[in-house]
Enzyme design. Structure first.
Site, PDB file in Angstrom:
ATOM      1  N   PHE A 145       0.856  -1.181   0.000  1.00  0.00           N
ATOM      2  CA  PHE A 145       0.000   0.000   0.000  1.00  0.00           C
ATOM      3  C   PHE A 145       0.896   1.236   0.000  1.00  0.00           C
ATOM      4  O   PHE A 145       1.635   1.470   0.962  1.00  0.00           O
ATOM      5  CB  PHE A 145      -0.897  -0.033   1.237  1.00  0.00           C
ATOM      6  CG  PHE A 145      -1.859   1.117   1.345  1.00  0.00           C
ATOM      7  CD1 PHE A 145      -3.032   1.126   0.615  1.00  0.00           C
ATOM      8  CD2 PHE A 145      -1.604   2.177   2.200  1.00  0.00           C
ATOM      9  CE1 PHE A 145      -3.930   2.185   0.719  1.00  0.00           C
ATOM     10  CE2 PHE A 145      -2.494   3.227   2.319  1.00  0.00           C
ATOM     11  CZ  PHE A 145      -3.657   3.230   1.580  1.00  0.00           C
ATOM     12  N   CYS A 146       0.855   2.009  -1.087  1.00  0.00           N
ATOM     13  CA  CYS A 146       1.802   3.118  -1.281  1.00  0.00           C
ATOM     14  C   CYS A 146       1.104   4.467  -1.156  1.00  0.00           C
ATOM     15  O   CYS A 146       0.423   4.899  -2.090  1.00  0.00           O
ATOM     16  CB  CYS A 146       2.458   3.024  -2.648  1.00  0.00           C
ATOM     17  SG  CYS A 146       3.241   1.445  -2.983  1.00  0.00           S
ATOM     18  N   THR A 148       2.498   7.292   1.575  1.00  0.00           N
ATOM     19  CA  THR A 148       3.492   8.267   2.016  1.00  0.00           C
ATOM     20  C   THR A 148       4.585   8.474   0.975  1.00  0.00           C
ATOM     21  O   THR A 148       5.044   7.530   0.338  1.00  0.00           O
ATOM     22  CB  THR A 148       4.139   7.791   3.336  1.00  0.00           C
ATOM     23  OG1 THR A 148       3.133   7.707   4.335  1.00  0.00           O
ATOM     24  CG2 THR A 148       5.220   8.747   3.800  1.00  0.00           C
ATOM     25  N   ARG A 342       3.877   3.217  39.637  1.00  0.00           N
ATOM     26  CA  ARG A 342       4.625   3.120  38.387  1.00  0.00           C
ATOM     27  C   ARG A 342       3.910   2.228  37.367  1.00  0.00           C
ATOM     28  O   ARG A 342       3.959   2.494  36.165  1.00  0.00           O
ATOM     29  CB  ARG A 342       6.028   2.546  38.641  1.00  0.00           C
ATOM     30  CG  ARG A 342       6.935   3.425  39.431  1.00  0.00           C
ATOM     31  CD  ARG A 342       8.287   2.761  39.657  1.00  0.00           C
ATOM     32  NE  ARG A 342       9.097   2.776  38.440  1.00  0.00           N
ATOM     33  CZ  ARG A 342      10.343   2.288  38.373  1.00  0.00           C
ATOM     34  NH1 ARG A 342      10.890   1.723  39.433  1.00  0.00           N
ATOM     35  NH2 ARG A 342      11.013   2.361  37.244  1.00  0.00           N
ATOM     36  N   GLY A 415      17.902  -3.857  36.625  1.00  0.00           N
ATOM     37  CA  GLY A 415      18.965  -4.336  35.745  1.00  0.00           C
ATOM     38  C   GLY A 415      18.565  -5.556  34.951  1.00  0.00           C
ATOM     39  O   GLY A 415      18.902  -5.682  33.769  1.00  0.00           O
ATOM     40  N   GLU A 438       0.666   5.078   9.858  1.00  0.00           N
ATOM     41  CA  GLU A 438      -0.755   5.436   9.825  1.00  0.00           C
ATOM     42  C   GLU A 438      -0.970   6.908  10.182  1.00  0.00           C
ATOM     43  O   GLU A 438      -2.047   7.302  10.631  1.00  0.00           O
ATOM     44  CB  GLU A 438      -1.591   4.546  10.769  1.00  0.00           C
ATOM     45  CG  GLU A 438      -1.494   3.073  10.484  1.00  0.00           C
ATOM     46  CD  GLU A 438      -2.041   2.693   9.117  1.00  0.00           C
ATOM     47  OE1 GLU A 438      -2.726   3.523   8.500  1.00  0.00           O
ATOM     48  OE2 GLU A 438      -1.777   1.571   8.672  1.00  0.00           O
TER      49      GLU A 438
END
Length: 682
Positions: A145-146, A148, A342, A415, A438
């Site tokens: 799919f072209c 960009t 976190r 680590g 996208e």
């Protein structure tokens, strides 16, 4: 529930026995019983199949591509992955694509590229394109799919690839005027695609008709050599997903038959007459870009799938890893408030995105099917626009947060998390492309704010606003909402869905009012282009994020209320509240600026509620990741396996590699360093 076996006993039982809900019921609620059974069946196949035994990241790039291609082909021909399945059995399609993305992102991206190719052919092509469509669906050829170009990405109006109709030969002449107009970052174009869908500016008898899509032969399917007039080159090694051959396409006055124009919306007659069903170029471009909503919807869910894998590793590790304590007994790091803060808001984000993302993707597929079947055009046009603006905001907003989640998971594992064997490094690298393809996030999110700003005059006039997905229906009451204020006086009140939704609706209304005011003030001084540009930071971008987060919460709440099990529903409501308040916290300054919040109590209550929810969810967190975790063979982490045997697996990994136990091949250079250096031999 025999459909899901128990996990092996081990260190994680400490938290699994404390869970307030049954993780098996949660998984079935999310994926359906049929979906879970299908995942079980394909997992058994994939775990033992020879094609899936190698670790791609340990191979050279060429070998990675060979393996990912073979896996992709096996997935298609075995029925594990099928684009049609999204229309016929969404639950099965969802779990299979999710599993493949967790197991082999390169094969998953190959499938996504192929789906984009076949999806466009199916929705925009005609009878003459059916043979190629069938070959692509069978895996006989590879399509790409072209869109960009090197010099233009999200700015589609600036695309410079041209397609000029030559009525003397009944052909289109496709041309790339210079390198900046070359199509780039095209999946499968680097080495493997035989055909491509190419976006090009159409010219007929000197008249420009805007962007259209063309089916373009690229390589001979039997030799994979490019045709004369075609230059297809690989883009080389990337940060991640190197099993996918992204490439560049250059067309040098390349001729294709007139029938290769995808003619669902427009066509050119042999004598050079342009015929279209669309009244304006804007409407025509909108139809051509409709397929991108599917890609952005998929990317929204892909970010959650990838981050969910990282969260599985980090939460399970946090439940096993022990450090410090107030007595002789060391405590799992999951017990510490800082560690809960976190990880657990990101876990709540993943669950909210999972529920919302499945709704959005299923809605988008249904929309595509209804368009294909010729449904109500007026309704589908409105629905298509709404899906477009929602997906244009969800892809960036979700992507940014879950990108941060993956990095936090890496750091939360200390680590050991930096080891390749931990698995998070590969997750981070492979996920990074979701931030860009996208549509570049900071650009596409403007599609959402532009749409919302256009609604503001109707809001000011008190017009009843209603859209197919009801994402902005509350704007009909904007004047009343803007008068409301923060009312909660206790932590429990802050956590209720009513109070969270009320705060978000006020936030969207306020940001819309302020953004529209800023935009309309600037437009008189600077013009439309610069007014829009200079309204992004603190205004339009924030508006788009608040809007999509509000809709995510709205849709998630609808799904949660459908949960048949009271305990499943209870923990999901906690996750809803945590995601809502944690996300709302980022807008605290705006809540005070606009007068919704006054004094110290609102911010204190929100902060205390977030920490309390983290603490409340802590004992459920292992079971929560159990419900979304991939099988161990797909997780592929010494830190996150379902048996919790972190140190046994870590020891086995460190001592099984012959290199870890050997001296380097260049050991003589080390012991002769001083001698060689003194003789100036280096």
């Amino acid at each position: 529930m025999s459909i899901l076996p128990d996990f092996p006993p081990g260190p994680l039982d400490f938290y699994r026995t404390k869970s307030s809900f049954d993780w098996k019921k949660m998984k079935i609620f999310l994926d359906t019983e049929d979906g879970v059974q299908f995942e079980k069946e394909i997992s058994k196949k994939l775990q033992t199949h020879p094609e899936f035994q190698k670790d791609l990241t340990c191979e050279e790039m060429d070998e990675q591509r060979r393996i990912s291609f073979r896996r992709h082909l096996y997935n298609i021909r075995s029925g594990i992955l099928s684009e049609n399945q999204f229309f016929e059995n969404f639950a099965r399609a969802n779990v299979s694509s999710r599993l493949m993305l967790q197991l082999c992102p390169c094969a998953a991206f190959r499938f996504a590229t192929g789906s984009l190719f076949t999806g466009v052919l199916r929705s925009q092509g005609g009878e003459q394109h059916q043979e190629i469509l069938q070959q692509a669906e069978n895996g006989d050829i590879i399509g790409s799919f072209c869109m960009t170009e090197v010099g233009h990405g999200s700015d589609i109006k600036g695309f410079r690839t041209t397609a000029t109709y030559d009525k003397n030969t009944d052909e289109f002449v496709l041309h790339t005027p210079d390198f900046e107009a070359a199509k780039c970052w095209i999946g499968c174009m680097g080495q493997s695609a035989s055909y491509a869908i190419v976006y090009a500016q159409l010219y007929v008898d000197g008249t420009h008709h805007g962007l259209h899509m063309f089916l373009v032969p690229i390589r001979n399917p039997k030799t994979l050599l490019t045709y004369p007039g075609v230059v297809a080159t690989d883009m080389g090694e990337k940060i991640g997903v190197n099993g996918m051959d992204n490439g560049i396409l250059i067309l040098d006055k390349y001729r294709i038959p007139r029938g290769n124009l995808l003619n669902k919306s427009a066509h050119v007659t042999p004598d050079g007459k342009y015929v279209t069903a669309h009244k304006t170029r804007k409407e025509k471009n909108g139809a051509a870009l409709g397929i991108l909503s599917l890609g952005r919807s998929k990317t929204t869910l892909a970010c959650e799938t990838t981050a969910g894998k990282a969260l599985t590793i980090a939460v399970r590790y946090a439940a096993v890893r022990k450090q410090f304590g107030c007595g002789k007994e060391e405590q799992p790091i999951l017990e510490y408030q800082a560690h809960q803060y976190r990880l657990l808001p990101y876990l709540a984000t993943a669950y909210t995105t999972r529920i919302f993302g499945m709704f959005l993707l299923e809605t988008t597929y249904k929309f595509i099917w209804d368009v294909f079947m010729g449904g109500d055009k007026e309704y589908l046009n409105a629905l298509g626009k709404e899906i477009h603006v929602i997906s244009s905001a969800s892809k960036p907003a979700v992507g940014w947060v879950l990108r941060d989640a993956i990095q936090e998971c890496r750091e939360a594992c200390g680590g050991h998390g930096y080891l390749k064997a931990a698995g998070i490094g590969n997750i981070r690298n492979d996920n990074d492309c979701n931030m860009t393809f996208e549509g570049e996030n900071h650009v596409i999110i403007q599609q959402t704010s532009n749409w919302l700003i256009k609604l503001w005059p109707e809001v000011e006039q008190g017009t009843e606003i209603s859209t197919p997905l009801h994402s902005v229906d509350f704007l009909s009451k904007a004047s009343e909402i803007l008068k409301s204020r923060f009312k909660a006086t206790t932590i429990d009140e802050v956590c209720t869905s009513d109070n969270i939704m009320a705060a978000y609706q006020w936030l969207v209304c306020y940001l819309l009012k302020e953004t529209a005011l800023k935009y309309h003030t600037l437009i008189q001084k600077e013009g439309e282009f610069w007014a829009r540009n200079n309204t992004q930071v603190y205004y339009a971008k924030s508006l788009s994020i608040a809007f999509v987060q509000n809709f995510m919460l709205q849709r998630t709440l609808v799904t949660i209320n459908q949960a048949p099990d009271v305990y499943t529903k209870a923990v999901l409501l906690k996750l809803f509240s945590l995601y809502g308040l944690w996300s709302l916290e980022k807008f605290l300054a705006t809540l005070y600026e606009g007068g919704y919040a006054h004094g110290c109590q609102p911010s204190r209550l929100i902060h205390e509620a977030i920490l309390k929810l983290c603490s409340d969810i802590k004992n459920d967190s292992v079971s929560l990741v159990d419900a979304i975790a991939p099988p161990d063979f797909a997780l592929n982490s010494v830190l996150g396996a379902s048996d919790g045997q972190v140190y046994k697996r870590l020891e086995r990994e460190l001592f099984r590699n012959p290199y870890n136990l050997s001296r380097p091949t260049w050991w003589r250079e080390m012991i002769n360093w001083n001698t060689d250096h003194s003789k100036n031999k280096l």
